[in-house]
Design an enzyme around this catalytic site. Sequence first.
Site, PDB file in Angstrom:
ATOM      1  N   PRO A 266       0.792  -1.236   0.000  1.00 45.17           N
ATOM      2  CA  PRO A 266       0.000   0.000   0.000  1.00 45.17           C
ATOM      3  C   PRO A 266       0.828   1.293   0.000  1.00 45.17           C
ATOM      4  CG  PRO A 266       0.111  -0.896   2.213  1.00 45.17           C
ATOM      5  CD  PRO A 266       0.858  -1.865   1.339  1.00 45.17           C
ATOM      6  N   LYS A 269       6.689   2.019   1.656  1.00 40.95           N
ATOM      7  CA  LYS A 269       8.069   2.302   1.234  1.00 40.95           C
ATOM      8  C   LYS A 269       8.090   3.314   0.081  1.00 40.95           C
ATOM      9  CE  LYS A 269       9.237  -2.225   2.928  1.00 40.95           C
ATOM     10  NZ  LYS A 269       7.856  -2.779   2.969  1.00 40.95           N
ATOM     11  N   CYS A 385       9.300  -9.715   3.942  1.00 41.75           N
ATOM     12  CA  CYS A 385       8.963  -9.738   5.374  1.00 41.75           C
ATOM     13  C   CYS A 385       8.828 -11.193   5.810  1.00 41.75           C
ATOM     14  CB  CYS A 385       7.715  -8.922   5.674  1.00 41.75           C
ATOM     15  SG  CYS A 385       6.267  -9.414   4.751  1.00 41.75           S
TER      16      CYS A 385
HETATM   17  C1  LIG Z   1       5.144  -7.048   0.375  1.00 43.50           C
HETATM   18  S1  LIG Z   1       3.870  -6.250  -0.445  1.00 43.50           S
HETATM   19  C2  LIG Z   1       4.576  -4.686  -0.768  1.00 43.50           C
HETATM   20  C3  LIG Z   1       4.518  -3.736   0.400  1.00 43.50           C
HETATM   21  C4  LIG Z   1       4.962  -2.342   0.005  1.00 43.50           C
HETATM   22  N1  LIG Z   1       6.293  -2.327  -0.537  1.00 43.50           N
HETATM   23  C5  LIG Z   1       4.891  -1.364   1.153  1.00 43.50           C
HETATM   24  O1  LIG Z   1       5.907  -1.045   1.744  1.00 43.50           O
HETATM   25  O2  LIG Z   1       3.801  -0.880   1.457  1.00 43.50           O
HETATM   26  C6  LIG Z   1       3.926  -6.982  -2.011  1.00 43.50           C
HETATM   27  C7  LIG Z   1       3.044  -6.341  -3.050  1.00 43.50           C
HETATM   28  O3  LIG Z   1       3.317  -7.012  -4.279  1.00 43.50           O
HETATM   29  C8  LIG Z   1       2.152  -6.992  -5.054  1.00 43.50           C
HETATM   30  N2  LIG Z   1       2.318  -7.999  -6.110  1.00 43.50           N
HETATM   31  C9  LIG Z   1       2.098  -9.328  -6.060  1.00 43.50           C
HETATM   32  N3  LIG Z   1       2.400  -9.897  -7.241  1.00 43.50           N
HETATM   33  C10 LIG Z   1       2.829  -8.897  -8.054  1.00 43.50           C
HETATM   34  C11 LIG Z   1       3.282  -8.851  -9.399  1.00 43.50           C
HETATM   35  N4  LIG Z   1       3.358  -9.951 -10.155  1.00 43.50           N
HETATM   36  N5  LIG Z   1       3.634  -7.661  -9.907  1.00 43.50           N
HETATM   37  C12 LIG Z   1       3.559  -6.524  -9.167  1.00 43.50           C
HETATM   38  N6  LIG Z   1       3.129  -6.511  -7.890  1.00 43.50           N
HETATM   39  C13 LIG Z   1       2.778  -7.681  -7.338  1.00 43.50           C
HETATM   40  C14 LIG Z   1       1.058  -7.265  -4.050  1.00 43.50           C
HETATM   41  O4  LIG Z   1      -0.179  -6.825  -4.542  1.00 43.50           O
HETATM   42  C15 LIG Z   1       1.549  -6.493  -2.831  1.00 43.50           C
HETATM   43  O5  LIG Z   1       0.948  -5.233  -2.809  1.00 43.50           O
END
Ligand SMILES: C[S@@+](CC[C@H](N)C(=O)[O-])C[C@H]1O[C@@H](n2cnc3c(N)ncnc32)[C@H](O)[C@@H]1O
Length: 453
Positions: A266, A269, A385
Amino acid sequence: MQNKIDYPREVAIKLLYEINTNDAFINIVLKKSLKNSLLKDVDRSFINALVNGVIKNRNYCDWIITNHSKTKFEKISPWIKEILRLSVFQIFFLDKVPDSAAVNESVKLSKKYSKGKADKFVNGVLRNIIRNKDEIINKNFTQHEELIIKYSAPVWIAELLKNQYKLSTVKSFFIESLNSAPTTIRVNKLKINKNDLIKILEEEDIDVYDAKLCESAIVIKNFGDITKYNSYKDGLFIIQDEAAMLVVDVLDPKPGDIVLDMCSAPGGKTTHIGEKILDQPGLSARDIYQHKLELINENCNRLHLENVKLELKNGSVLYSEDIEKYDKILLDAPCSGLGIIRRKPDIKWKLKKQDINSIIKLQKQLIDNAFTYLKPGGVLVYSTCTINKMENQEIVEYLMNKYKNAVLLDIENVNKDILLNDKFIQTFPELDGCDGFFISKILKASKDIHGKS
Ligand SMILES: C[S@@+](CC[C@H](N)C(=O)[O-])C[C@H]1O[C@@H](n2cnc3c(N)ncnc32)[C@H](O)[C@@H]1O
């Protein structure tokens, strides 16, 4: 016994049913139901404690029920299971709730949520449990049983981690996962400095404490609904775990850098990167889900970031227009989330052993593409994480073996306690207080530095 059902317990039962039977996410259902403005703060925190407590201690509750019920656990109806779990949790973990109150409320709930003689069954099982309470509390477990039953570790996750860490580490990890996580906030330095923010928070009657690892972090307590405070509405901070803040400190983006945040929702970062580059143009934040991009947008708006470019793009697809375009890339990859089970305990039950392979496959595709998108001389930060080495060190090793010009950089200017051989950050909730994060930093050198053919 009063006939009126206690409202917080009834809400808790409904939420537990949603989570355990309909696979709903604990943070989403709790947020939605606690928003109800008619709820008193005390009820809100009781519902929160009940739902989190049952999900965290689910194996232990189920083991107690199984050993004190004549009906096989699998044969108990879903509503009655939740009613029993809720009661057992109160009997064993909530000192302030008398056992009789826990039983009476459960009997009333079972009359409403089940037919037949379910209330008599619930009453019988719970009275039997209370009679044997001391024996249950003092039961001696083997080390394996202790992990699985007492600390409610799913068998396969315990085995996975035991293959990677010492038993004592795995044990303290699971014990800590039963506790509550601290709330930390990151100062929005585009708007305010840390000391001024602390003064405002204190004026708002929020308790403020020092954080351990990150200069921009403040620990807060005693605040109820954070969204009602002006400091929050004015975008002076964002709620973020301290380890998550370290990720962008390691990336170290500067004004003028062209930066890609590849899996960004969301936006915790993303907004940190935006702050560090002084909200200059050049930052793109991607995610695969449109509804999640909207969450980033909300965060950027509240924190007064105007120049973040949001992109609906799949990180596992290679887009030719992005090749060698970026100075800095953050790949905060989707992962098993084992490092945040203290915050999201339902991960323990939702994640399946077979998921790990598909997560690793995706992480490899993502890191391949991220590396391809870097300019020569550019820097990639790969973070997760989780504490599962297969998704961490092994993904970095995969990249290093595949690309001759990938160089694993030392991580500098962080507390040495969280560093592994100067190359990786791995935090553990039980040791560092924050979530369990992995962070690595990789340079794309302009030529083959390994001398490999
Ligand atoms: C660990 S979370 C990221 C948290 C974010 N960096 C933060 O600090 O708020 C991983 C994110 O990757 C997204 N995601 C999953 N598969 C993906 C893909 N193939 N391409 C791009 N984003 C993807 C998910 O929807 C999720 O929002």
